[in-house]
Structures are given as C-alpha cells and as structure tokens.
Design an enzyme around this catalytic site. Structure first.
Site, short mmCIF file in Angstrom:
data_model
loop_
_atom_site.label_atom_id
_atom_site.label_comp_id
_atom_site.label_asym_id
_atom_site.label_seq_id
_atom_site.Cartn_x
_atom_site.Cartn_y
_atom_site.Cartn_z
N CYS A 47 -5.62 -4.11 3.51
CA CYS A 47 -5.80 -5.07 2.43
C CYS A 47 -4.59 -5.98 2.23
O CYS A 47 -4.75 -7.12 1.82
CB CYS A 47 -6.14 -4.34 1.13
N CYS B 223 -2.92 5.03 -0.58
CA CYS B 223 -3.24 4.34 -1.83
C CYS B 223 -4.04 5.25 -2.76
O CYS B 223 -3.79 5.31 -3.97
CB CYS B 223 -4.01 3.06 -1.54
#
Length: 362
Positions: A194, A101
């Site tokens: 997440c 990410c």
C-alpha cells in the site's frame, strides 16, 4: 457491544461496518490515516490511505448512519511497518507488511486506543472467520482468505476482534454493498504494497538504502555470473530481473537461492536447489493446546499448503514438510492449519528464519 469499525474506504470494511450495525452493535467508524504525505487519488488499484479513501470511508459511514472519525497514525505506521519493511530487506529477508500492519497497527495500536476509549472490540473487513469456539478459521472464500495475515494475532487480540465477512464471498459482499447504496460497491481492491503506490519495490528500497553493487554467484561452482545494485532487490525463488552475464551450461533458468547481506552476494542456481523440507521459525504465536501437530502449513500469502509435522521447543517452531516446497523465504510467515468440517482452523504462526533439506542436516 460498543465496537470500533476500521474503515479503509474500500468495499469490505464498509460492508463489515454495516453488518456490525445490523447485528445490534453500537458502531463508530474510524479511518486510519497512515500515509505521511497522502495523495489525492489512487493509481488504479495501487495504493491506499489516500484522501480519496478517507472521503469514501466518510461517505460510507454517512450512508450506514454511524459516527465517523479519522485517526492520524502515520508515525506509528512508518515506525512499525515501513521501517520494518526496509530493515528486513536490508537484512536479506522478505517481510510481509500486511501481516506487520495487522499485528502492530490494527490490532495493537488501534485496539489499545479503542479499549482505552471504552470500546469492546474492533471490527474489520478481513475475509476470515472466528468460530463460536473463538478459533480463527479460513474464510469461505478461499481465494480472498486473509487468515494467513491474521494468524500473528494473540488470543487476547482475537477475543476483541470481529470479522463479519468470513461467511461471504467477495461477489456477495459487492452485491450487498450495491444493495445498500454504498458508492464503493465497485471500487477496485487495493493490491501490492500500500505504501508503494507505483509498485516499484526495488526503486523504493534503493531510495531508502542507496545503491550497493555486489556479485551474483553460482551456488554450485562459486562462479560470478553477474552483478546487482543492491542485494535488497531480490527475494528467494526470484527468476526475473537477474541479468546474468554468463548463461547456464545446461541452458536452464536460474533462481535466487540465498541472499547474504554481509558479503552483499546473491546466490543463484537451478530450480531443484530451491527445494526445502525443513522450515525453522521464531516468534511463534501458538493457539493449539498441543506443542506437536500433524497439520498443513502455508509458507507465504496465497501460497499452496503443504502437509507437515510441526513442533515447538525453546521458542523455535520446526516444520518437517511431507513434500518439498520451493521459494521459502526468511521473513515470511509460516501458518499452521488443521482441517476441520467447519473450515480450516489456524493453529498458530511464526516468522520463518530458514529452510533446509533434511538430508543435508543429517
């Protein structure tokens, strides 16, 4: 400078944005909407990028007194992080989605867009430091240090990054948030993955890859010890959840030694068979001027460091460890550090492809 502050809705990014403004920068806050179907509320400290997080980020921006926007990057996140995560597990590797990410979203897609809009840099709440020499260093708060997941960044990306929290502990950041009347001062940190808010990684992977029964075998004898519903549900060094039908003759526990997607086989063995002292890795990002370095390496997030001799040749990084390490998984990052009086310096990183024993290679 004109800077873009990435605001997740947590305490770290809020304080980072506030410090950037205090430093005299022209700050604009942006929340990245990364989930295709954001939920209204978190489940404790699991999950992020919810509607609640977006609202928390907006409130923090209002208190700080900076403009605020929401950028929809759900498709980029799904293509570069979620799909990569699933594909890596399907290939028998263990990816780090936070690293991906940072590489593909926060410091590629976001930074590229920010520069196109006239911003000079991106500010984040990562616990890491950029010294006056421009080198990435560990945070002063070793327990919260995030240099491992930032080590994949290129020199050009680091030159446009600002990490205001690297000289503070997490406790100091929370105290400062409270003093600034930021409502997120006591908000729990997000942890785990997440985009898997219930924490059930195996269940998430099965929903994407389906059931794929196979054998669990003994690495020394080849004997079938049990079965599984998908080799993607395991990682190197795993002990729990093996459900072996045949107990070990010596009564000791067994650990996952290797995962072979082609035969859909998971191989297990005693703990000592996990030990490796040679690690190879590809996709190196190297910041040191030297191609060979005696340094310390970290082989997984929050893992212990090991002294090693690291060399680069033909796009392959080889680390010869001074003492054996266990649980080295392909797909994770190896990050090289050089101890320094001002804090450990990141020399570079690469993606682990294999671990082995030097004696076995001789």
């Amino acid at each position: 400078m004109r800077v873009l502050a990435a605001m997740s809705g947590g305490v770290d990014s809020a304080v980072a944005a506030a410090r950037a403004k205090d430093a005299g920068h022209d700050v604009t806050g942006v929340h990245l909407a990364l989930a295709r179907n954001p939920q209204t509320f978190r489940t404790g400290a699991r999950g992020c990028c919810t509607l609640e997080d977006s609202r928390d980020a907006r409130r923090a921006a209002d208190v700080i007194g900076i403009p605020f926007y929401v950028w929809d990057m759900a498709e980029e996140f799904h293509d570069n992080v979620v799909d990569d995560f699933v594909n890596e597990y399907a290939a028998g590797r263990t990816p780090n989605p936070c690293l991906r990410c940072n590489e593909k979203i926060k410091f590629e897609a976001v930074l590229d867009r920010a520069v196109a809009l006239g911003f000079d840099a991106v500010v984040t709440g990562h616990h890491a430091r950029l010294g006056a020499d421009g080198l990435l260093r560990r945070s002063v708060d070793i327990a919260k240090d995030q240099s491992y997941v930032l080590a994949v960044l290129t020199r050009a990306q680091l030159d446009r990054a600002v990490f205001p929290l690297g000289d503070s502990t997490k406790e100091q950041v929370r105290a400062e948030a409270a003093a600034r009347d930021l409502a997120v001062a006591d908000k729990p940190d997000s942890h785990d993955i997440c985009f898997i808010s219930d924490g059930d990684t195996r269940g998430f992977l099965e929903s994407k890859l389906g059931s794929a029964p196979g054998d669990i075998v003994d690495g020394r004898t080849g004997e079938t010890l049990g079965s599984h519903n998908g080799a993607y549900g395991f990682t190197i060094g795993q002990r729990k959840g093996l459900d072996l039908r045949v107990p070990a003759a010596d009564g000791r526990p067994r650990y996952v030694l290797s995962i072979t997607p082609v035969s859909n086989t998971v191989t297990v063995g005693p703990r000592e068979d996990l030990e490796v002292d040679v690690v190879t890795a590809d996709r190196p990002v190297w910041h040191s001027s030297a191609d060979i370095a005696d340094c310390e390496v970290q082989l997984r997030a929050h893992g212990e460091v090991v002294s090693a001799a690291v060399s680069l040749a033909d796009g392959v990084l080889t680390a010869r460890l001074k003492s054996p390490a266990r649980g080295v998984a392909a797909g994770q990052a190896i990050v090289a550090y050089r101890p320094d009086a001002d804090g450990d310096i990141v020399l570079g990183s690469a993606t682990i492809t294999a671990g082995s024993r030097a004696a076995a290679n001789a």
